[in-house]
Design a protein around this motif. Sequence first.
Motif, PDB file in Angstrom:
ATOM      1  N   TYR A   1     -24.365 -16.165 -15.850  1.00 41.42           N
ATOM      2  CA  TYR A   1     -23.024 -16.331 -15.290  1.00 41.42           C
ATOM      3  C   TYR A   1     -23.115 -16.747 -13.829  1.00 41.42           C
ATOM      4  O   TYR A   1     -22.361 -17.553 -13.333  1.00 41.42           O
ATOM      5  CB  TYR A   1     -22.240 -15.017 -15.428  1.00 41.42           C
ATOM      6  CG  TYR A   1     -20.965 -15.017 -14.619  1.00 41.42           C
ATOM      7  CD1 TYR A   1     -19.829 -15.654 -15.109  1.00 41.42           C
ATOM      8  CD2 TYR A   1     -20.913 -14.433 -13.366  1.00 41.42           C
ATOM      9  CE1 TYR A   1     -18.669 -15.690 -14.363  1.00 41.42           C
ATOM     10  CE2 TYR A   1     -19.763 -14.466 -12.609  1.00 41.42           C
ATOM     11  CZ  TYR A   1     -18.629 -15.097 -13.108  1.00 41.42           C
ATOM     12  OH  TYR A   1     -17.500 -15.142 -12.358  1.00 41.42           O
ATOM     13  N   SER A   2     -24.077 -16.155 -13.139  1.00 43.93           N
ATOM     14  CA  SER A   2     -24.157 -16.389 -11.698  1.00 43.93           C
ATOM     15  C   SER A   2     -25.132 -17.498 -11.344  1.00 43.93           C
ATOM     16  O   SER A   2     -25.881 -17.380 -10.393  1.00 43.93           O
ATOM     17  CB  SER A   2     -24.575 -15.117 -10.984  1.00 43.93           C
ATOM     18  OG  SER A   2     -23.896 -14.034 -11.498  1.00 43.93           O
ATOM     19  N   GLY A   3     -25.171 -18.509 -12.139  1.00 43.07           N
ATOM     20  CA  GLY A   3     -25.870 -19.705 -11.708  1.00 43.07           C
ATOM     21  C   GLY A   3     -27.303 -19.880 -12.176  1.00 43.07           C
ATOM     22  O   GLY A   3     -27.962 -20.808 -11.750  1.00 43.07           O
ATOM     23  N   PHE A   4     -27.809 -19.018 -13.046  1.00 37.64           N
ATOM     24  CA  PHE A   4     -29.141 -19.269 -13.592  1.00 37.64           C
ATOM     25  C   PHE A   4     -28.988 -20.288 -14.715  1.00 37.64           C
ATOM     26  O   PHE A   4     -28.599 -19.954 -15.825  1.00 37.64           O
ATOM     27  CB  PHE A   4     -29.764 -17.978 -14.156  1.00 37.64           C
ATOM     28  CG  PHE A   4     -30.635 -17.262 -13.167  1.00 37.64           C
ATOM     29  CD1 PHE A   4     -30.174 -17.022 -11.891  1.00 37.64           C
ATOM     30  CD2 PHE A   4     -31.904 -16.818 -13.517  1.00 37.64           C
ATOM     31  CE1 PHE A   4     -30.960 -16.352 -10.967  1.00 37.64           C
ATOM     32  CE2 PHE A   4     -32.703 -16.140 -12.599  1.00 37.64           C
ATOM     33  CZ  PHE A   4     -32.228 -15.911 -11.323  1.00 37.64           C
ATOM     34  N   GLY A   5     -29.328 -21.534 -14.397  1.00 42.89           N
ATOM     35  CA  GLY A   5     -29.020 -22.599 -15.349  1.00 42.89           C
ATOM     36  C   GLY A   5     -30.012 -22.748 -16.486  1.00 42.89           C
ATOM     37  O   GLY A   5     -29.834 -23.607 -17.339  1.00 42.89           O
TER      38      GLY A   5
ATOM     39  N   VAL B   1     -34.083  -6.954 -11.592  1.00 41.77           N
ATOM     40  CA  VAL B   1     -34.862  -7.989 -12.287  1.00 41.77           C
ATOM     41  C   VAL B   1     -34.520  -9.399 -11.830  1.00 41.77           C
ATOM     42  O   VAL B   1     -35.251 -10.334 -12.117  1.00 41.77           O
ATOM     43  CB  VAL B   1     -34.709  -7.917 -13.828  1.00 41.77           C
ATOM     44  CG1 VAL B   1     -35.173  -6.596 -14.366  1.00 41.77           C
ATOM     45  CG2 VAL B   1     -33.279  -8.212 -14.254  1.00 41.77           C
ATOM     46  N   GLY B   2     -33.393  -9.562 -11.174  1.00 36.08           N
ATOM     47  CA  GLY B   2     -33.044 -10.911 -10.756  1.00 36.08           C
ATOM     48  C   GLY B   2     -31.994 -10.927  -9.671  1.00 36.08           C
ATOM     49  O   GLY B   2     -31.216  -9.977  -9.526  1.00 36.08           O
ATOM     50  N   ILE B   3     -32.006 -12.016  -8.896  1.00 38.74           N
ATOM     51  CA  ILE B   3     -31.014 -12.186  -7.840  1.00 38.74           C
ATOM     52  C   ILE B   3     -30.476 -13.600  -7.983  1.00 38.74           C
ATOM     53  O   ILE B   3     -31.231 -14.568  -7.900  1.00 38.74           O
ATOM     54  CB  ILE B   3     -31.660 -12.001  -6.450  1.00 38.74           C
ATOM     55  CG1 ILE B   3     -32.218 -10.575  -6.340  1.00 38.74           C
ATOM     56  CG2 ILE B   3     -30.663 -12.267  -5.339  1.00 38.74           C
ATOM     57  CD1 ILE B   3     -33.309 -10.431  -5.339  1.00 38.74           C
ATOM     58  N   ALA B   4     -29.195 -13.691  -8.257  1.00 35.34           N
ATOM     59  CA  ALA B   4     -28.626 -15.013  -8.508  1.00 35.34           C
ATOM     60  C   ALA B   4     -27.440 -15.248  -7.594  1.00 35.34           C
ATOM     61  O   ALA B   4     -26.921 -14.315  -6.980  1.00 35.34           O
ATOM     62  CB  ALA B   4     -28.183 -15.108  -9.962  1.00 35.34           C
ATOM     63  N   SER B   5     -27.006 -16.485  -7.534  1.00 34.49           N
ATOM     64  CA  SER B   5     -25.820 -16.766  -6.725  1.00 34.49           C
ATOM     65  C   SER B   5     -25.109 -17.987  -7.254  1.00 34.49           C
ATOM     66  O   SER B   5     -25.702 -18.809  -7.946  1.00 34.49           O
ATOM     67  CB  SER B   5     -26.226 -17.002  -5.275  1.00 34.49           C
ATOM     68  OG  SER B   5     -27.074 -18.125  -5.202  1.00 34.49           O
ATOM     69  N   ASP B   6     -23.854 -18.060  -6.924  1.00 39.36           N
ATOM     70  CA  ASP B   6     -23.066 -19.219  -7.326  1.00 39.36           C
ATOM     71  C   ASP B   6     -22.002 -19.441  -6.272  1.00 39.36           C
ATOM     72  O   ASP B   6     -21.439 -18.486  -5.739  1.00 39.36           O
ATOM     73  CB  ASP B   6     -22.417 -18.935  -8.697  1.00 39.36           C
ATOM     74  CG  ASP B   6     -22.075 -20.212  -9.428  1.00 39.36           C
ATOM     75  OD1 ASP B   6     -22.432 -21.294  -8.926  1.00 39.36           O
ATOM     76  OD2 ASP B   6     -21.460 -20.124 -10.504  1.00 39.36           O
ATOM     77  N   GLU B   7     -21.743 -20.713  -5.992  1.00 33.07           N
ATOM     78  CA  GLU B   7     -20.741 -20.986  -4.953  1.00 33.07           C
ATOM     79  C   GLU B   7     -19.432 -21.433  -5.592  1.00 33.07           C
ATOM     80  O   GLU B   7     -19.324 -21.490  -6.813  1.00 33.07           O
ATOM     81  CB  GLU B   7     -21.273 -22.052  -3.998  1.00 33.07           C
ATOM     82  CG  GLU B   7     -21.645 -23.338  -4.686  1.00 33.07           C
ATOM     83  CD  GLU B   7     -22.021 -24.453  -3.726  1.00 33.07           C
ATOM     84  OE1 GLU B   7     -22.656 -24.187  -2.702  1.00 33.07           O
ATOM     85  OE2 GLU B   7     -21.653 -25.594  -4.037  1.00 33.07           O
ATOM     86  N   GLY B   8     -18.456 -21.713  -4.751  1.00 33.77           N
ATOM     87  CA  GLY B   8     -17.203 -22.282  -5.256  1.00 33.77           C
ATOM     88  C   GLY B   8     -16.169 -21.247  -5.663  1.00 33.77           C
ATOM     89  O   GLY B   8     -15.461 -21.442  -6.643  1.00 33.77           O
ATOM     90  N   PHE B   9     -16.071 -20.170  -4.907  1.00 31.03           N
ATOM     91  CA  PHE B   9     -15.066 -19.156  -5.226  1.00 31.03           C
ATOM     92  C   PHE B   9     -14.035 -19.063  -4.098  1.00 31.03           C
ATOM     93  O   PHE B   9     -14.345 -19.344  -2.938  1.00 31.03           O
ATOM     94  CB  PHE B   9     -15.711 -17.775  -5.388  1.00 31.03           C
ATOM     95  CG  PHE B   9     -16.595 -17.662  -6.603  1.00 31.03           C
ATOM     96  CD1 PHE B   9     -16.069 -17.232  -7.826  1.00 31.03           C
ATOM     97  CD2 PHE B   9     -17.942 -17.986  -6.535  1.00 31.03           C
ATOM     98  CE1 PHE B   9     -16.882 -17.122  -8.946  1.00 31.03           C
ATOM     99  CE2 PHE B   9     -18.757 -17.887  -7.657  1.00 31.03           C
ATOM    100  CZ  PHE B   9     -18.226 -17.451  -8.857  1.00 31.03           C
ATOM    101  N   SER B  10     -12.832 -18.658  -4.458  1.00 29.52           N
ATOM    102  CA  SER B  10     -11.794 -18.356  -3.466  1.00 29.52           C
ATOM    103  C   SER B  10     -11.297 -16.945  -3.745  1.00 29.52           C
ATOM    104  O   SER B  10     -11.301 -16.499  -4.903  1.00 29.52           O
ATOM    105  CB  SER B  10     -10.629 -19.328  -3.586  1.00 29.52           C
ATOM    106  OG  SER B  10     -11.066 -20.622  -3.267  1.00 29.52           O
ATOM    107  N   MET B  11     -10.871 -16.281  -2.677  1.00 31.56           N
ATOM    108  CA  MET B  11     -10.429 -14.894  -2.853  1.00 31.56           C
ATOM    109  C   MET B  11      -9.011 -14.730  -2.291  1.00 31.56           C
ATOM    110  O   MET B  11      -8.742 -15.118  -1.153  1.00 31.56           O
ATOM    111  CB  MET B  11     -11.392 -13.973  -2.118  1.00 31.56           C
ATOM    112  CG  MET B  11     -10.996 -12.510  -2.166  1.00 31.56           C
ATOM    113  SD  MET B  11     -12.348 -11.476  -1.548  1.00 31.56           S
ATOM    114  CE  MET B  11     -12.159 -11.717   0.200  1.00 31.56           C
ATOM    115  N   ILE B  12      -8.161 -14.168  -3.088  1.00 32.13           N
ATOM    116  CA  ILE B  12      -6.800 -13.879  -2.633  1.00 32.13           C
ATOM    117  C   ILE B  12      -6.732 -12.379  -2.357  1.00 32.13           C
ATOM    118  O   ILE B  12      -6.986 -11.568  -3.265  1.00 32.13           O
ATOM    119  CB  ILE B  12      -5.757 -14.298  -3.685  1.00 32.13           C
ATOM    120  CG1 ILE B  12      -5.764 -15.818  -3.832  1.00 32.13           C
ATOM    121  CG2 ILE B  12      -4.336 -13.859  -3.295  1.00 32.13           C
ATOM    122  CD1 ILE B  12      -6.238 -16.320  -5.082  1.00 32.13           C
TER     123      ILE B  12
END
Length: 449
Positions: A251-255, A299-310
Motif C-alpha cells: 500500500y505504501s509504495g512497495f511496487g 520488517v520494512g519501511i516504506a513511503s508514498d507521496e501525494g497526500f493532502s490532509m484536511i
Amino acid sequence: MKVAKFGGSSLASAEQVQKVVNIIKEDTERRFVVVSAPGKRFKEDIKVTDLLISLHEAIVQQKNSQALLDEIYQRYEEIGATFQVEPDILAKIKQNLVQLTEQQAPFTPYFYDRVLASGENNNALLIAGVFKSQGLKARYISPAELGILVSEEPQNAQILSESYGKIYTWHNSSEILVIPGFFGMTTSGEICTFSRGGSDITGAIVAAGVKAELYENFTDVDGIYVANPSYVHKPVLMTELTYREMRELAYSGFGVFHEEALMPSYKAKIPVVIKNTNNPSAPGTRITNNRSSNEQAVVGIASDEGFSMIYISKYLMNREVGFTLRVLKIFEEFNLNYEHMPSGIDDISIIIRARQLNPELEEALLRKIAYEIDPDELRITHDLSMVVVVGEGMKHRVGITADSTAALARKQINLEMINQGSSEVSIMFGIHKEQEKLAIRTLYYTFFD
Ligand code: ASP
C-alpha cells in the motif's frame, strides 16, 4: 505443483527468455506459467504495454499507426527468431496487431483493454512457442478457456468467484500451460484488464484456482528490501514476510508485488515467493500467513507521496453525536475516498490522495465543511508523504514509536500526523514530502544498522 509468473523485464529479450526457459526446465513442478508483456530491455526502453497505449491513441484518433505496429511486432519477432518458433506463431501475432488497427469507431472503453491485453496475449502465444521449440510440452491457453471470469469494469476488473472452480479443472494438465497475465473475460465476452501491473493478480488467481503449493513471482530483484534501494544504500533483504506486512508495504509504495494480488493467495493460503529471474538460486522473499520468527519487530519501511490532509478542530467535538459521520458524508457527497483519519478529542484529520482534488473541488469542499460543521479551525495541507514502519513483531515490543519519533526529531523532521491502528502492524507518519528520503534513511538506520 507451482505457478510461476514472469514480469516484463524477465521477458524483454531473447537473452532474458532463455533464463525463463532454464528456470522452467529446472523444476518440473512449474506447471503453470503466467506472463507479462515484454518490458524494458534497458533503462530508456519502452515497455510493450506503453507502446500499446500509444497505439490505442493512434487508432482512436485515426492517425497512421503503422510505425507503432511495426515497433511492437519487432519486440516479439526478435525473440521468436532467436528461438526459431514456428512461423505461424509470429504470423498470428502480426495478424492480432493488424486486427486491432482495423477497428472502427465508435470505440468502447473495452477497446482500450483489448489493445493493452494484446501485449500479454501475444507474449503468451510466443512463450508457449519458445517452450515448444526448446523441447517442453507446453501450450498457450487464453484466460477465457482457463476460466478467468471478471467483472465488467474496464481497466479495473475484479475476479468473479466462480472462476476458481473452473480453473481447478485444469490442475492436472499434462502440458505446461502458458497463460497471459493482466486480463480476464467478462460474462458478456469482453476482454477486461485488471489495473496496471495486474499480471501479478492473474498469477495469484491461477495459483489459488489450481491449489498450487507455491506461487513464484519472478522479477528483476532478489526479493523485497527493507527499504527502497534508491533511498538507502544496499538495504537488507527480507527473507520472510506475512501477508499483513506485505499489504502494508504494498500500500505504501512497495511496487514489487501488486497489492491486489495478495488477496487470492492469502485466502487460499498459498505462499508467494518473490524471486529474481537473473539470480534464480537466491532464496527470494517468502510471503506467508505466519512468519516463523517474530524476533524482528520491524520488517520494512516504506513511503508514498501525494497526500493532502484536511484538519478540522472544534471544541467539545467529542460530545457532538454524529460529528464524524457528518464530516464523512460531505466527503461522500464529493465522491472522495479517504485513506486515514487520525483523531484527537477535539480534532480530526482526514488524509486523502491529492490526485482526487483540483482547486475548484478543494474550494467547494472546504466551503461545505465550514458551513455544515462550523469548525473552530479548518485547514488543508498539501504535499504530504506517508512514511510507514511495518512489522507484526511490533506488538510484542515496547518503544518502536518512541524510537522512531526520537530519531525523526533528531533530524528535525516535523510530524504532521501519527497513526497506529490497534492491530499494531504498522505506524504511519505524515511528513512533508521534501523530508521523505531523509525520514526513510533515518528510520532505516534506527532499526537496521
Ligand atoms: N503489462 C501490464 C502493465 O504494464 C501488466 C503487467 O505487466 O503486469 O501494466
